[in-house]
Design a protein around this motif. Structure first.
Motif, PDB file in Angstrom:
ATOM      1  N   TRP A 176      -6.670   1.710   1.370  1.00 23.98           N
ATOM      2  CA  TRP A 176      -7.524   1.978   0.203  1.00 23.98           C
ATOM      3  C   TRP A 176      -6.683   2.546  -0.941  1.00 23.98           C
ATOM      4  O   TRP A 176      -5.777   3.333  -0.716  1.00 23.98           O
ATOM      5  N   PRO A 177      -7.035   2.186  -2.160  1.00 22.65           N
ATOM      6  CA  PRO A 177      -6.337   2.821  -3.286  1.00 22.65           C
ATOM      7  C   PRO A 177      -7.014   4.158  -3.622  1.00 22.65           C
ATOM      8  O   PRO A 177      -8.192   4.350  -3.367  1.00 22.65           O
ATOM      9  N   ALA A 178      -6.243   5.093  -4.131  1.00 25.58           N
ATOM     10  CA  ALA A 178      -6.815   6.367  -4.606  1.00 25.58           C
ATOM     11  C   ALA A 178      -6.032   6.784  -5.832  1.00 25.58           C
ATOM     12  O   ALA A 178      -4.870   6.392  -6.032  1.00 25.58           O
ATOM     13  N   LYS A 179      -6.668   7.569  -6.690  1.00 26.50           N
ATOM     14  CA  LYS A 179      -6.006   8.026  -7.901  1.00 26.50           C
ATOM     15  C   LYS A 179      -5.044   9.162  -7.544  1.00 26.50           C
ATOM     16  O   LYS A 179      -5.472  10.150  -6.934  1.00 26.50           O
ATOM     17  N   PRO A 180      -3.736   9.014  -7.848  1.00 29.61           N
ATOM     18  CA  PRO A 180      -2.796  10.115  -7.545  1.00 29.61           C
ATOM     19  C   PRO A 180      -3.161  11.356  -8.363  1.00 29.61           C
ATOM     20  O   PRO A 180      -3.603  11.247  -9.511  1.00 29.61           O
ATOM     21  N   ARG A 181      -3.008  12.533  -7.751  1.00 27.97           N
ATOM     22  CA  ARG A 181      -3.275  13.803  -8.453  1.00 27.97           C
ATOM     23  C   ARG A 181      -2.025  14.678  -8.328  1.00 27.97           C
ATOM     24  O   ARG A 181      -1.995  15.645  -7.575  1.00 27.97           O
ATOM     25  N   ILE A 214       0.263  19.293   1.474  1.00 24.83           N
ATOM     26  CA  ILE A 214      -0.968  18.826   0.810  1.00 24.83           C
ATOM     27  C   ILE A 214      -0.660  18.332  -0.599  1.00 24.83           C
ATOM     28  O   ILE A 214      -1.151  17.290  -1.038  1.00 24.83           O
ATOM     29  N   SER A 215       0.184  19.080  -1.301  1.00 24.35           N
ATOM     30  CA  SER A 215       0.550  18.719  -2.682  1.00 24.35           C
ATOM     31  C   SER A 215       1.193  17.325  -2.721  1.00 24.35           C
ATOM     32  O   SER A 215       0.881  16.505  -3.589  1.00 24.35           O
ATOM     33  N   THR A 230       0.084  10.905  -3.925  1.00 24.30           N
ATOM     34  CA  THR A 230       0.251   9.491  -3.535  1.00 24.30           C
ATOM     35  C   THR A 230      -0.943   8.649  -4.009  1.00 24.30           C
ATOM     36  O   THR A 230      -2.034   9.180  -4.215  1.00 24.30           O
ATOM     37  N   PRO A 231      -0.745   7.313  -4.130  1.00 27.88           N
ATOM     38  CA  PRO A 231      -1.847   6.440  -4.575  1.00 27.88           C
ATOM     39  C   PRO A 231      -2.779   6.018  -3.440  1.00 27.88           C
ATOM     40  O   PRO A 231      -3.503   5.047  -3.562  1.00 27.88           O
ATOM     41  N   HIS A 232      -2.728   6.733  -2.294  1.00 31.19           N
ATOM     42  CA  HIS A 232      -3.639   6.475  -1.175  1.00 31.19           C
ATOM     43  C   HIS A 232      -4.349   7.766  -0.810  1.00 31.19           C
ATOM     44  O   HIS A 232      -3.785   8.850  -0.959  1.00 31.19           O
ATOM     45  N   PRO A 233      -5.594   7.678  -0.322  1.00 32.37           N
ATOM     46  CA  PRO A 233      -6.344   8.915  -0.080  1.00 32.37           C
ATOM     47  C   PRO A 233      -5.743   9.759   1.046  1.00 32.37           C
ATOM     48  O   PRO A 233      -5.395   9.236   2.104  1.00 32.37           O
ATOM     49  N   MET A 234      -5.606  11.058   0.780  1.00 34.29           N
ATOM     50  CA  MET A 234      -5.175  11.998   1.824  1.00 34.29           C
ATOM     51  C   MET A 234      -6.301  12.152   2.843  1.00 34.29           C
ATOM     52  O   MET A 234      -7.475  12.224   2.484  1.00 34.29           O
ATOM     53  N   HIS A 235      -5.931  12.176   4.128  1.00 31.51           N
ATOM     54  CA  HIS A 235      -6.879  12.540   5.189  1.00 31.51           C
ATOM     55  C   HIS A 235      -6.165  13.578   6.043  1.00 31.51           C
ATOM     56  O   HIS A 235      -5.426  13.226   6.958  1.00 31.51           O
ATOM     57  N   ARG A 236      -6.346  14.837   5.715  1.00 33.21           N
ATOM     58  CA  ARG A 236      -5.571  15.879   6.412  1.00 33.21           C
ATOM     59  C   ARG A 236      -6.498  16.927   7.015  1.00 33.21           C
ATOM     60  O   ARG A 236      -7.508  17.311   6.415  1.00 33.21           O
ATOM     61  N   LEU A 237      -6.146  17.342   8.240  1.00 33.37           N
ATOM     62  CA  LEU A 237      -6.876  18.400   8.935  1.00 33.37           C
ATOM     63  C   LEU A 237      -6.026  19.659   8.878  1.00 33.37           C
ATOM     64  O   LEU A 237      -4.862  19.648   9.276  1.00 33.37           O
ATOM     65  N   LEU A 238      -6.618  20.736   8.363  1.00 33.43           N
ATOM     66  CA  LEU A 238      -5.916  22.022   8.297  1.00 33.43           C
ATOM     67  C   LEU A 238      -6.526  22.942   9.347  1.00 33.43           C
ATOM     68  O   LEU A 238      -7.690  23.323   9.241  1.00 33.43           O
ATOM     69  N   GLN A 239      -5.756  23.244  10.385  1.00 38.77           N
ATOM     70  CA  GLN A 239      -6.280  24.141  11.415  1.00 38.77           C
ATOM     71  C   GLN A 239      -5.512  25.450  11.366  1.00 38.77           C
ATOM     72  O   GLN A 239      -4.326  25.486  11.074  1.00 38.77           O
ATOM     73  N   GLY A 240      -6.229  26.527  11.635  1.00 36.61           N
ATOM     74  CA  GLY A 240      -5.573  27.833  11.628  1.00 36.61           C
ATOM     75  C   GLY A 240      -6.485  28.847  12.251  1.00 36.61           C
ATOM     76  O   GLY A 240      -7.708  28.705  12.221  1.00 36.61           O
ATOM     77  N   VAL A 291      -5.694  19.357  -8.223  1.00 37.86           N
ATOM     78  CA  VAL A 291      -6.492  18.177  -8.601  1.00 37.86           C
ATOM     79  C   VAL A 291      -7.138  18.378  -9.973  1.00 37.86           C
ATOM     80  O   VAL A 291      -7.172  17.465 -10.806  1.00 37.86           O
ATOM     81  N   VAL A 292      -7.628  19.594 -10.235  1.00 42.05           N
ATOM     82  CA  VAL A 292      -8.258  19.896 -11.536  1.00 42.05           C
ATOM     83  C   VAL A 292      -7.220  19.803 -12.659  1.00 42.05           C
ATOM     84  O   VAL A 292      -7.481  19.237 -13.731  1.00 42.05           O
ATOM     85  N   ASP A 293      -6.006  20.319 -12.385  1.00 41.44           N
ATOM     86  CA  ASP A 293      -4.926  20.208 -13.382  1.00 41.44           C
ATOM     87  C   ASP A 293      -4.645  18.750 -13.725  1.00 41.44           C
ATOM     88  O   ASP A 293      -4.291  18.416 -14.856  1.00 41.44           O
ATOM     89  N   ALA A 294      -4.797  17.873 -12.713  1.00 45.95           N
ATOM     90  CA  ALA A 294      -4.499  16.437 -12.922  1.00 45.95           C
ATOM     91  C   ALA A 294      -5.709  15.679 -13.481  1.00 45.95           C
ATOM     92  O   ALA A 294      -5.707  14.450 -13.520  1.00 45.95           O
ATOM     93  N   GLY A 295      -6.759  16.411 -13.885  1.00 47.51           N
ATOM     94  CA  GLY A 295      -7.900  15.779 -14.552  1.00 47.51           C
ATOM     95  C   GLY A 295      -9.065  15.415 -13.657  1.00 47.51           C
ATOM     96  O   GLY A 295     -10.027  14.792 -14.127  1.00 47.51           O
TER      97      GLY A 295
END
Length: 671
Positions: free
Chosen positions: A239-244, A274-275, A280-290, A307-311
């Motif tokens: 899938w395409p995603a907008k890079p941030r 995460i940054s 990247t131009p593909h959607p992140m799918h990340r699990l953060l466990q802690g 993401v907000v900084d990138a619009g």
């Protein structure tokens, strides 16, 4: 394999198998594997049976007692059976005195029924049975004359020996499927062919063949799961995603400079992962466990600001209104003043005017960050440019709910899923195999240790009195306390109640609305007590939490609405009533609400479960360690793994029968 069972075992038996066990075809039945294998003279541990469980017990008749009722017509036959290890259970039959001729002392049998309790004694009421030396045994089980007697997952109307008979008929009449696995792969992996594996799992010719059959069929399951996950991962990556990408000198930089503390090395490292994903131009799918309190929310907020900084816009989805409101307040405090106007809260119980204003700000882009509950999933919530979704507490949100939120963006947004329930490596490879995983192991400085103790209320009532004394002592030092109950009370439909499959034959779980007045008048008289549960209006829940956080209440009597994210550093003690009604990970989550400040935390697990029962062993394990990863492994051992692995097979009926996430680590790695 697609042959309807009615054609093989007859319409009546086929109907019972369909209704009770969801088995319709010959293939369904052949993949309904035995739960265990008994041997003549081998024992079932009767002491370990739990109330409400549907069981098949191999046991020996010890004595019988038949008596007539005094007040009404009829008679009762009581049969005591034992496991040879000192464990006993009573079988009861009403108006069936003739069974005494069958059930003579010394005879062994398989007894199938539901474990209930009457006057403190465990019993099976009117169980089906088959005697291991009777004519019916020879007739039913002639094909299973080997050393291993298969015991199947069964139902009241379809006992294990009926299933065994049906399996025998199917094996004798149905052509076995061709093996889809190439012979060279089988040889390289030392795996049995499929027809042999299916025969040996049901009718093992030797112990070694049973192990080999189990290994082959478990390998198939592991391979199927990995195929599903690889496909899912590939689809997502396509899938395409907008890079941030990170914007130097933006709001994130300002935020980091203004923080009154230093980020841990773990937070910085995970932040960089995460940054990079967001750029990247593909959607992140990340699990953060802690671990509870490892600072996951702060990591998520930094991603939202990038993401907000990138619009783009970012949404944080919390499982309860209490937690959404707390996240909103906590993030507002952390944000610089000039950024605060861009953060909004959206929950289902907001007033119409406030909700309309928030919806307009999200649609226009005036609001760049939103914290909300399930309300964010509803129709009518539109985003200007949704770039990131953060889901807090993964286990509270299904795949469908995450997909509904994803659909709010023109292109798939980046997704960060957070959980404080540590995930064992094998679960990570299976259930979460389509997500990249980051772990925060380091706790921020200033956190205090938590001591946990089991309080056996039934065996030692004085221990419960002492628990209330300890709570009063903590309040006397200026601290606060939680009392957690499994149920709200007043017989409302209860979303706060922990799920349980075995409650039907026990007393109802202790309820908040019943216990709060007893505590006010009894052991906690004179203390300022508040009540919190999921059925309260949102503004009332919020004001109670604010009062507790401000120190205006000494004790909060609550359901599991406090389970995730509630942060009151002055709370040092938690008493969990009917602790055996909660799961291991849930107890670990709850316990994480205390010891969040400089004073040490204390968690008291109150239970009526007796020593030696699985419920008590579970609580002893929770009390013995605060290592969430160790507890996650134990949780895995105790839960039905099909339930966990079934989650990897989106929505379709789970085909996981044999694969064990603990036992089959190497096999899963191979697959």
């Amino acid at each position: 394999m697609d042959t309807p069972l009615a054609k093989v075992v007859g319409a009546k038996t086929a109907k019972a198998l369909a209704v009770s066990l969801d088995l319709y075809t010959a293939g369904d039945l052949l993949y309904h594997f035995p739960r265990r294998y008994d041997q003549r003279g081998e024992h079932t541990n009767i002491r370990a049976l739990e109330i409400g469980e549907q069981v098949t017990v191999m046991a020996q008749v010890i004595r019988t007692n038949s008596r007539r009722f005094k007040q009404r017509q009829g008679n009762l036959l009581e049969v005591i059976v034992g496991d040879g290890l000192g464990g006993q259970i009573t079988l009861t039959y009403f108006n069936q005195a003739w069974r005494e001729r069958d059930l003579r002392p010394g005879r062994w049998g398989l007894f199938a029924g539901k474990v209930t309790e009457f006057r403190g004694q465990r019993q099976l009421n009117g169980p089906e049975y088959i005697l291991l030396d009777g004519d019916d045994w020879n007739e039913e089980m002639e094909a299973f004359a080997g050393a291993h007697i298969p015991v199947y997952p069964s139902a009241a109307k379809v006992p294990t020996w009926v299933i065994a008979r049906c399996v025998r008929v199917v094996l004798d009449t149905i052509a076995m499927p061709a093996d889809p696995m190439p012979s060279e792969i089988r040889a390289a992996r030392k795996l049995l062919d499929l027809p042999t594996a299916l025969r040996e799992i049901h009718r093992p010719s030797a112990k070694e063949m049973l192990y080999a059959a189990r290994r082959r069929l478990a390998w198939d399951e592991a391979f199927a799961i990995q195929l599903t996950l690889v496909r899912r991962k590939r689809e997502a990556a396509a899938w395409p995603a907008k890079p941030r990408p990170l914007v130097k000198g933006g709001g994130l930089s300002t935020f980091d400079q203004a923080l009154p503390f230093t980020l841990t090395d773990g937070q910085l490292e995970v932040g960089e992962q995460i940054s990079a994903d967001l750029a990247t131009p593909h959607p992140m799918h990340r699990l953060l466990q802690g671990e509870v309190g490892a600072g996951k929310t702060l990591v998520a907020l930094r991603a939202m600001l990038q993401v907000v900084d990138a619009g783009g816009q970012a949404a944080l989805l919390a499982p309860t209104e209490v937690l959404a409101a707390q996240h909103f307040r906590g993030i507002t405090k952390l944000l610089p003043l000039e950024e605060q106007h861009r953060l909004v809260l959206l929950t289902g119980s907001m007033g119409v005017a406030a909700k309309r204003r928030v919806l307009a700000e999200l649609a226009s882009g005036a609001a760049s960050m939103v914290v909300g509950t399930h309300a964010l999933l509803y129709e009518g919530v539109d985003f200007h440019d949704l770039g990131l979704i953060v889901v807090d507490e993964q286990h509270r949100f299904g795949v469908e709910q995450r997909d509904a939120l994803r659909a709010k963006a023109e292109q798939p947004p980046h997704v960060l899923v957070m959980t404080a329930t540590p995930i064992p490596r094998t679960v990570a490879m299976t259930v979460y195999g389509d997500l990249e995983i980051s772990t925060l192991a380091q706790l921020p400085s200033g956190r205090s240790p938590i001591a946990s103790h089991v309080v056996p209320a039934a065996e030692k009532p004085a221990f419960l009195d002492r628990a209330w004394q300890r709570l009063r002592e903590e309040v006397g030092k200026g601290h606060q306390a939680y009392v957690v109950c499994p149920r709200i009370g007043s017989d409302s439909a209860e979303e706060d109640q922990p799920p349980s499959e075995t409650d039907d034959d026990r007393r109802p779980p202790i309820a908040v609305l019943e216990v709060a007045p007893l505590l006010r008048e009894g052991p906690l008289a004179g203390l300022r007590i508040g009540v919190l549960h999921g059925k309260l209006p949102a503004d009332e829940k919020d004001s109670i939490m604010r009062a507790f956080a401000a120190g205006k209440l000494d004790v909060l009597v609550a359901t599991t609405v406090i389970e995730v994210g509630v942060d009151v550093p002055n709370a040092t003690v938690m008493v969990i009533l009917d602790a055996d009604r909660f799961g291991i990970s849930q107890l670990h989550q709850l316990r994480g609400r205390v010891g969040r400040g400089s004073a040490p935390g204390l968690c008291l697990l109150v239970t009526e479960a007796f020593e030696g029962t699985p419920a008590r062993e579970r609580l002893d394990a929770v009390a013995s360690t605060v290592d969430g990863f160790q507890l996650a492994e134990l949780d895995l051992e105790q839960r039905r793994e099909g339930d966990i692995l079934g989650a990897a097979q989106s929505g379709r009926r789970s085909h996981v029968r044999l694969l064990s996430l603990l036992r089959d680590r190497e096999l899963i790695g191979e697959a």
